[in-house]
Motif scaffolding. Structure first.
Motif, short mmCIF file in Angstrom:
data_model
loop_
_atom_site.label_atom_id
_atom_site.label_comp_id
_atom_site.label_asym_id
_atom_site.label_seq_id
_atom_site.Cartn_x
_atom_site.Cartn_y
_atom_site.Cartn_z
N GLU A 118 20.98 -28.38 7.84
CA GLU A 118 19.95 -29.28 8.37
C GLU A 118 19.04 -28.54 9.35
OE1 GLU A 118 21.69 -32.78 10.08
OE2 GLU A 118 22.60 -33.38 8.18
N ASN A 119 19.66 -27.72 10.21
CA ASN A 119 18.86 -26.95 11.16
C ASN A 119 17.96 -25.96 10.44
OD1 ASN A 119 19.90 -28.26 13.38
ND2 ASN A 119 21.48 -26.73 13.76
N LYS A 120 18.50 -25.32 9.40
CA LYS A 120 17.67 -24.39 8.62
C LYS A 120 16.51 -25.13 7.96
CE LYS A 120 21.00 -20.79 7.52
NZ LYS A 120 21.80 -20.16 6.47
N GLN A 121 16.81 -26.31 7.42
CA GLN A 121 15.75 -27.10 6.78
C GLN A 121 14.68 -27.49 7.80
OE1 GLN A 121 15.23 -27.62 3.60
NE2 GLN A 121 17.08 -26.46 3.15
N LEU A 122 15.12 -27.90 8.97
CA LEU A 122 14.17 -28.26 10.02
C LEU A 122 13.35 -27.04 10.42
CD1 LEU A 122 12.99 -30.16 12.14
CD2 LEU A 122 14.92 -29.59 13.61
N LEU A 123 14.03 -25.90 10.61
CA LEU A 123 13.33 -24.68 10.99
C LEU A 123 12.34 -24.27 9.90
CD1 LEU A 123 12.89 -22.42 13.00
CD2 LEU A 123 14.82 -21.21 11.97
N LEU A 124 12.77 -24.35 8.65
CA LEU A 124 11.87 -23.98 7.54
C LEU A 124 10.66 -24.89 7.49
CD1 LEU A 124 14.44 -23.15 4.71
CD2 LEU A 124 12.95 -21.53 5.94
N ARG A 174 8.56 -24.52 19.77
CA ARG A 174 8.92 -25.54 20.76
C ARG A 174 7.94 -26.71 20.71
NH1 ARG A 174 9.55 -21.02 24.27
NH2 ARG A 174 11.72 -20.38 24.19
N LYS A 175 6.67 -26.39 20.60
CA LYS A 175 5.65 -27.43 20.53
C LYS A 175 5.82 -28.26 19.25
CE LYS A 175 0.67 -28.29 20.36
NZ LYS A 175 0.91 -29.53 19.70
N LEU A 176 6.02 -27.56 18.12
CA LEU A 176 6.22 -28.27 16.85
C LEU A 176 7.48 -29.13 16.88
CD1 LEU A 176 5.26 -25.51 14.27
CD2 LEU A 176 3.98 -27.60 14.77
N TYR A 177 8.54 -28.59 17.46
CA TYR A 177 9.79 -29.34 17.54
C TYR A 177 9.63 -30.57 18.41
CZ TYR A 177 14.63 -30.65 18.15
OH TYR A 177 15.79 -31.36 18.16
N ASN A 178 8.96 -30.43 19.53
CA ASN A 178 8.72 -31.59 20.40
C ASN A 178 7.89 -32.63 19.69
OD1 ASN A 178 10.23 -30.66 22.55
ND2 ASN A 178 8.51 -29.59 23.49
N ASP A 179 6.87 -32.18 18.94
CA ASP A 179 6.05 -33.12 18.15
C ASP A 179 6.92 -33.79 17.08
OD1 ASP A 179 3.86 -32.42 19.64
OD2 ASP A 179 2.97 -31.12 18.11
N PHE A 180 7.79 -33.01 16.45
CA PHE A 180 8.70 -33.56 15.43
C PHE A 180 9.65 -34.57 16.06
CE2 PHE A 180 13.04 -33.39 13.75
CZ PHE A 180 12.82 -33.90 12.49
N ASP A 181 10.20 -34.23 17.20
CA ASP A 181 11.16 -35.08 17.89
C ASP A 181 10.53 -36.40 18.30
OD1 ASP A 181 13.82 -35.27 18.60
OD2 ASP A 181 13.44 -34.70 20.69
N LYS A 182 9.25 -36.38 18.58
CA LYS A 182 8.55 -37.61 18.97
C LYS A 182 8.04 -38.36 17.74
CE LYS A 182 7.11 -35.59 23.32
NZ LYS A 182 6.01 -34.95 24.04
N GLY A 183 8.27 -37.80 16.56
CA GLY A 183 7.87 -38.48 15.32
C GLY A 183 6.50 -38.09 14.83
N GLY A 184 5.91 -37.03 15.39
CA GLY A 184 4.56 -36.62 15.01
C GLY A 184 4.48 -35.78 13.74
N ILE A 185 5.57 -35.10 13.40
CA ILE A 185 5.58 -34.24 12.20
C ILE A 185 6.66 -34.72 11.27
CG2 ILE A 185 6.02 -31.91 11.34
CD1 ILE A 185 4.96 -30.81 13.92
N SER A 186 6.41 -34.77 9.99
CA SER A 186 7.45 -35.18 9.05
C SER A 186 8.05 -33.92 8.41
CB SER A 186 6.89 -36.08 7.96
OG SER A 186 5.99 -35.36 7.15
N VAL A 187 9.35 -33.99 8.20
CA VAL A 187 10.05 -32.88 7.57
C VAL A 187 10.23 -33.21 6.09
CG1 VAL A 187 12.17 -31.55 7.57
CG2 VAL A 187 11.30 -32.45 9.71
N CYS A 188 9.86 -32.35 5.23
CA CYS A 188 10.01 -32.46 3.77
C CYS A 188 8.98 -31.64 3.08
CB CYS A 188 9.94 -33.89 3.24
SG CYS A 188 11.42 -34.82 3.63
#
Length: 188
Positions: A118-124, A174-188
């Motif tokens: 999951e972490n690898k997928q998120l990182l990718l 870090r910026k992308l992760y924070n945006d993702f964590d707040k729901g700003g970026i979708s993973v897929c």
């Protein structure tokens, strides 16, 4: 063991006479059962232990030395069988514990693998939003575990450039992760 068994019964038993075994069993079962009940820690296993004792009597009666009192021989057999049963129960418990530990470790390992995946997928997915120059440094550093010096050599760039790209990439992540964590970026 209070009950006396006649020499005639023992002689017949040594010749594998089933009636002699029945006589022996009838004469000794109360004492044997009582002794095993007192000695056994798990009362549900008493019947099994008693059955094993009489099986051993049948199997090893030819080892009985008639110059000794039969109750002594039988009691020795009873105590040895209870001790053997306890040792086997302890081994079964140890095997069960090892099995539980292995299964737990296996599930933990599976959970760890899933988490890593999951972490690898998120990182990718986060890397997808990054420039190629920053991506290559992160991939070489974190996926291939190259040193910064090795990365500089592979990419044919100065080590200072590797350090700055690594720093910039982490800042960007870090910026992308924070945006993702707040729901700003979708993973897929």
């Amino acid at each position: 063991m209070k009950t006396m068994i006649s020499t005639e019964v023992i002689q017949r038993l040594k010749k594998q006479d089933i009636r002699a075994f029945d006589e022996l069993y009838s004469a000794t079962i109360k004492d044997v059962y009582h002794t095993v009940y007192i000695l056994a820690s798990n009362k549900q296993e008493v019947d099994d232990i008693v059955s094993e004792i009489y099986y051993q009597v049948w199997k090893s009666i030819h080892n009985y030395n008639e110059s000794l009192p039969f109750p002594h021989w039988l009691n020795g057999l009873v105590f040895r069988q209870v001790k053997n049963w306890k040792r086997k129960a302890w081994k079964r418990m140890q095997l069960f514990r090892k099995k539980m530990i292995l299964e737990t470790e296996q599930f933990d390992s599976i959970d760890d693998d899933l988490l890593k995946d999951e972490n690898k997928q998120l990182l990718l997915s986060l890397l997808e939003n990054m420039s190629y120059k920053l991506k290559e440094v992160l991939v070489l550093y974190y996926f291939y575990e190259y040193s910064q010096k090795d990365i500089a050599s592979v990419l044919d760039i100065p080590i200072g450039t590797v350090k700055s790209r690594h720093h910039l990439a982490l800042k960007h992540l870090r910026k992308l992760y924070n945006d993702f964590d707040k729901g700003g970026i979708s993973v897929c």
